[in-house]
Scaffold this motif. Structure first.
Motif, PDB file in Angstrom:
ATOM      1  N   LYS A   1       0.837  -1.201   0.000  1.00 15.06           N
ATOM      2  CA  LYS A   1       0.000   0.000   0.000  1.00 15.06           C
ATOM      3  C   LYS A   1       0.871   1.250   0.000  1.00 15.06           C
ATOM      4  N   SER A   2       0.341   2.319  -0.587  1.00 13.05           N
ATOM      5  CA  SER A   2       1.100   3.563  -0.743  1.00 13.05           C
ATOM      6  C   SER A   2       0.274   4.733  -0.234  1.00 13.05           C
ATOM      7  N   ASP A   3       0.961   5.799   0.195  1.00 12.25           N
ATOM      8  CA  ASP A   3       0.291   7.035   0.610  1.00 12.25           C
ATOM      9  C   ASP A   3       0.215   8.056  -0.522  1.00 12.25           C
ATOM     10  N   HIS A   4       0.709   7.697  -1.722  1.00 17.99           N
ATOM     11  CA  HIS A   4       0.636   8.612  -2.860  1.00 17.99           C
ATOM     12  C   HIS A   4      -0.829   8.871  -3.196  1.00 17.99           C
ATOM     13  N   ALA A   5      -1.169  10.143  -3.468  1.00 14.96           N
ATOM     14  CA  ALA A   5      -2.567  10.532  -3.680  1.00 14.96           C
ATOM     15  C   ALA A   5      -3.236   9.709  -4.770  1.00 14.96           C
ATOM     16  N   TYR A   6      -2.516   9.428  -5.850  1.00 19.22           N
ATOM     17  CA  TYR A   6      -3.108   8.703  -6.964  1.00 19.22           C
ATOM     18  C   TYR A   6      -3.153   7.202  -6.719  1.00 19.22           C
ATOM     19  N   GLU A   7      -2.517   6.717  -5.651  1.00 18.44           N
ATOM     20  CA  GLU A   7      -2.525   5.288  -5.355  1.00 18.44           C
ATOM     21  C   GLU A   7      -3.419   4.950  -4.161  1.00 18.44           C
ATOM     22  N   LYS A   8      -3.978   5.987  -3.507  1.00 22.03           N
ATOM     23  CA  LYS A   8      -4.899   5.763  -2.398  1.00 22.03           C
ATOM     24  C   LYS A   8      -6.346   5.656  -2.879  1.00 22.03           C
ATOM     25  N   MET A   9      -6.612   6.081  -4.131  1.00 22.53           N
ATOM     26  CA  MET A   9      -7.960   5.938  -4.679  1.00 22.53           C
ATOM     27  C   MET A   9      -7.971   4.771  -5.662  1.00 22.53           C
ATOM     28  N   TRP A  10      -9.164   4.282  -5.975  1.00 17.82           N
ATOM     29  CA  TRP A  10      -9.305   3.086  -6.796  1.00 17.82           C
ATOM     30  C   TRP A  10      -8.347   2.012  -6.270  1.00 17.82           C
ATOM     31  N   ALA A  11      -8.411   1.786  -4.950  1.00 18.87           N
ATOM     32  CA  ALA A  11      -7.392   0.980  -4.271  1.00 18.87           C
ATOM     33  C   ALA A  11      -7.917  -0.373  -3.806  1.00 18.87           C
ATOM     34  N   ASP A  12      -8.790  -1.006  -4.597  1.00 17.02           N
ATOM     35  CA  ASP A  12      -9.216  -2.364  -4.252  1.00 17.02           C
ATOM     36  C   ASP A  12      -7.983  -3.263  -4.133  1.00 17.02           C
ATOM     37  N   SER A  13      -7.954  -4.070  -3.092  1.00 12.42           N
ATOM     38  CA  SER A  13      -6.752  -4.827  -2.755  1.00 12.42           C
ATOM     39  C   SER A  13      -6.641  -6.140  -3.527  1.00 12.42           C
ATOM     40  N   VAL A  14      -5.577  -6.249  -4.301  1.00 11.12           N
ATOM     41  CA  VAL A  14      -5.261  -7.506  -4.983  1.00 11.12           C
ATOM     42  C   VAL A  14      -4.937  -8.590  -3.953  1.00 11.12           C
ATOM     43  N   ALA A  15      -4.171  -8.215  -2.932  1.00  8.23           N
ATOM     44  CA  ALA A  15      -3.765  -9.192  -1.914  1.00  8.23           C
ATOM     45  C   ALA A  15      -4.971  -9.785  -1.194  1.00  8.23           C
ATOM     46  N   ASP A  16      -5.926  -8.933  -0.826  1.00 11.18           N
ATOM     47  CA  ASP A  16      -7.108  -9.425  -0.117  1.00 11.18           C
ATOM     48  C   ASP A  16      -7.933 -10.359  -0.997  1.00 11.18           C
ATOM     49  N   LEU A  17      -8.110  -9.983  -2.266  1.00  9.32           N
ATOM     50  CA  LEU A  17      -8.890 -10.823  -3.169  1.00  9.32           C
ATOM     51  C   LEU A  17      -8.223 -12.182  -3.360  1.00  9.32           C
ATOM     52  N   ALA A  18      -6.908 -12.185  -3.555  1.00 11.97           N
ATOM     53  CA  ALA A  18      -6.194 -13.441  -3.732  1.00 11.97           C
ATOM     54  C   ALA A  18      -6.318 -14.323  -2.497  1.00 11.97           C
ATOM     55  N   THR A  19      -6.143 -13.723  -1.334  1.00 10.73           N
ATOM     56  CA  THR A  19      -6.222 -14.481  -0.078  1.00 10.73           C
ATOM     57  C   THR A  19      -7.602 -15.101   0.105  1.00 10.73           C
ATOM     58  N   GLU A  20      -8.640 -14.332  -0.250  1.00  5.66           N
ATOM     59  CA  GLU A  20     -10.018 -14.851  -0.130  1.00  5.66           C
ATOM     60  C   GLU A  20     -10.225 -16.098  -0.980  1.00  5.66           C
ATOM     61  N   HIS A  21      -9.464 -16.221  -2.057  1.00  6.06           N
ATOM     62  CA  HIS A  21      -9.638 -17.352  -2.971  1.00  6.06           C
ATOM     63  C   HIS A  21      -8.513 -18.389  -2.831  1.00  6.06           C
ATOM     64  N   GLY A  22      -7.729 -18.265  -1.769  1.00  4.52           N
ATOM     65  CA  GLY A  22      -6.682 -19.245  -1.514  1.00  4.52           C
ATOM     66  C   GLY A  22      -5.520 -19.196  -2.482  1.00  4.52           C
ATOM     67  N   VAL A  23      -5.318 -18.051  -3.117  1.00  3.15           N
ATOM     68  CA  VAL A  23      -4.213 -17.892  -4.063  1.00  3.15           C
ATOM     69  C   VAL A  23      -2.988 -17.358  -3.318  1.00  3.15           C
ATOM     70  N   PRO A  24      -1.817 -17.950  -3.483  1.00  6.09           N
ATOM     71  CA  PRO A  24      -0.611 -17.433  -2.837  1.00  6.09           C
ATOM     72  C   PRO A  24      -0.348 -15.980  -3.271  1.00  6.09           C
ATOM     73  N   VAL A  25       0.112 -15.169  -2.322  1.00 10.92           N
ATOM     74  CA  VAL A  25       0.360 -13.744  -2.566  1.00 10.92           C
ATOM     75  C   VAL A  25       1.816 -13.431  -2.275  1.00 10.92           C
ATOM     76  N   HIS A  26       2.413 -12.633  -3.147  1.00 13.23           N
ATOM     77  CA  HIS A  26       3.756 -12.113  -2.895  1.00 13.23           C
ATOM     78  C   HIS A  26       3.693 -10.600  -3.066  1.00 13.23           C
ATOM     79  N   ILE A  27       4.187  -9.859  -2.073  1.00 13.94           N
ATOM     80  CA  ILE A  27       4.154  -8.399  -2.113  1.00 13.94           C
ATOM     81  C   ILE A  27       5.564  -7.869  -2.342  1.00 13.94           C
ATOM     82  N   ALA A  28       5.710  -7.015  -3.328  1.00 13.60           N
ATOM     83  CA  ALA A  28       7.041  -6.510  -3.687  1.00 13.60           C
ATOM     84  C   ALA A  28       6.922  -5.169  -4.389  1.00 13.60           C
ATOM     85  N   ASN A  29       7.965  -4.368  -4.281  1.00 12.69           N
ATOM     86  CA  ASN A  29       8.043  -3.120  -5.032  1.00 12.69           C
ATOM     87  C   ASN A  29       8.670  -3.327  -6.406  1.00 12.69           C
ATOM     88  N   LYS A  30       9.565  -4.301  -6.493  1.00  8.62           N
ATOM     89  CA  LYS A  30      10.272  -4.549  -7.739  1.00  8.62           C
ATOM     90  C   LYS A  30      10.646  -6.021  -7.818  1.00  8.62           C
TER      91      LYS A  30
END
Length: 312
Positions: A34-63
């Motif tokens: 997650k980011s505090d950048h103004a353009y990244e705080k809106m339209w911010a539905d979580s990919v990680a949460d959706l994946a977790t809800e469906h039992g999909v492994p999640v990896h979080i990275a900047n690069k």
């Protein structure tokens, strides 16, 4: 196919949802923190949460660091599907799966590569916007085109309107492109890179109104910065004014750009344009404003009379 997704915010979320709802198997979801950048705080539905809800492994990275590459290798996808991944990918990432990496970009490539394409397209008066599904290569947003879908831009459309229309296109174009790739086709359309335009990430300064722009471009800037985006703004006597609604004046007005001039309807005409001195330009009618404390009022209420200059 075994699909790994690279995605962020609502764009990545819609892409992951589409693949989850298909016959493909999602084997990994990689997303940004997650980011505090103004353009990244809106339209911010979580990919990680959706994946977790469906039992999909999640990896979080900047690069794509070594942990990123290890997670991808372990997942053994047939293809990667990316949407709104914010950092450069090397060849050993995008070319690793059997079918490579399909990227979904919210412009009609080769125009508007890079960031915030809908905003820039609306500012520039494009008649249509859309999505491109293309295969990734080492140059940003430059790979061969698998599919494109477009939607017209109306004279009153805001960037928020365009966001909702194009985001609803993500699922269909993703699945249709995957079907074409899985069918064995390889006759994709190379991009004409002589037509490419590359835009930077937007910041607060990009929303500041430049009164030397023509009124028509300023009116589009206001629509391109509609809520919940950071609004187009100017200053008056040291106070920031967010312009929520505007129009191009009926009359022609001359003088110095930024001059608070005369009422038209419920708005105040501001002199605009690089050659405003000629008196042949339309002005921008400021029709509704918002102040720093959240107060909203009409342009006529905020500017009870002419005089003074904006941007000072």
């Amino acid at each position: 196919m075994r699909v790994a997704t690279l995605g962020y915010q609502t764009w990545g979320h819609r892409t992951l949802q589409a693949v989850l709802d298909s016959d493909h198997e999602v084997v990994l979801a990689i997303t940004h923190p997650k980011s505090d950048h103004a353009y990244e705080k809106m339209w911010a539905d979580s990919v990680a949460d959706l994946a977790t809800e469906h039992g999909v492994p999640v990896h979080i990275a900047n690069k794509p660091d070594e942990d990123f590459k290890a997670a991808l290798k372990a997942a053994q996808p047939d293809i990667i599907v990316a949407n709104n991944w914010r950092t450069w990918l090397p060849r050993d990432v995008f070319d690793a799966p059997r079918y490579g990496t399909l990227n979904i970009h919210d412009s009609l490539l080769p125009k508007y590569t890079g960031f915030s394409p809908l905003i820039w397209a609306l500012i520039n008066g494009e008649q249509e916007v859309g999505l491109t599904a293309h295969l990734m290569d080492e140059e940003l947003d430059a790979g061969d085109i698998v599919l494109q879908r477009s939607t017209p831009v109306g004279p009153k459309d805001t960037v928020t309107d365009l966001f909702h229309r194009t985001v609803d296109m993500i699922g269909p174009i993703t699945l249709d492109a995957l079907a074409l790739i899985e069918s064995g086709r390889t006759d994709w359309t190379p991009q004409d890179r002589s037509q490419a335009t590359f835009f930077h990430k937007r910041s607060d300064e990009d929303s500041r109104i430049d009164w030397t722009w023509p009124a028509e471009a300023l009116e589009r800037l206001v629509r391109a910065q509609s809520d919940p985006y950071p609004n187009a703004f100017t200053t008056f006597k040291g106070q920031r004014i967010r312009v929520l609604q505007s129009s191009v004046s009926t009359g022609n007005y001359g003088g110095t750009p930024g001059r608070v001039f005369i009422h038209e309807g419920d708005g105040m005409v501001i002199v605009a344009g690089p050659d405003a001195r000629t008196g042949q330009n339309k002005g921008l009618v400021i029709e509704r404003v918002r102040l720093d404390d959240g107060t909203e009022m009409s342009g006529k209420e905020f500017f009870p009379h002419g005089g003074g200059y904006l941007g000072r």
